[in-house]
Design a protein around this motif. Sequence first.
Motif: not given
Length: 75
Positions: A33-40
């Motif tokens: 979930y945090y990795t997704w936010f890092k990308q977005k």
Amino acid sequence: MEGSKEALIELANYKMPFGKYKGHYLIDIPEYYYTWFKQKGFPEGKLGRMMIQMHDIKINGLEELIHRIQRDYKK
């Protein structure tokens, strides 16, 4: 040093205020979930900074540190 201690206690006891994981402690949210936010892009402000810190904690395998703080400094 004292400010860092207080910041870690707050981070350990902070709950997600929105979305799929609303009401969950940040430490209990999966790393992906945090990795997704890092990308977005993380949210602006305090929550975004805390999410960035939690992402760093998770990718470095330091979750137990946060769990220990939760046990020792429950709000």
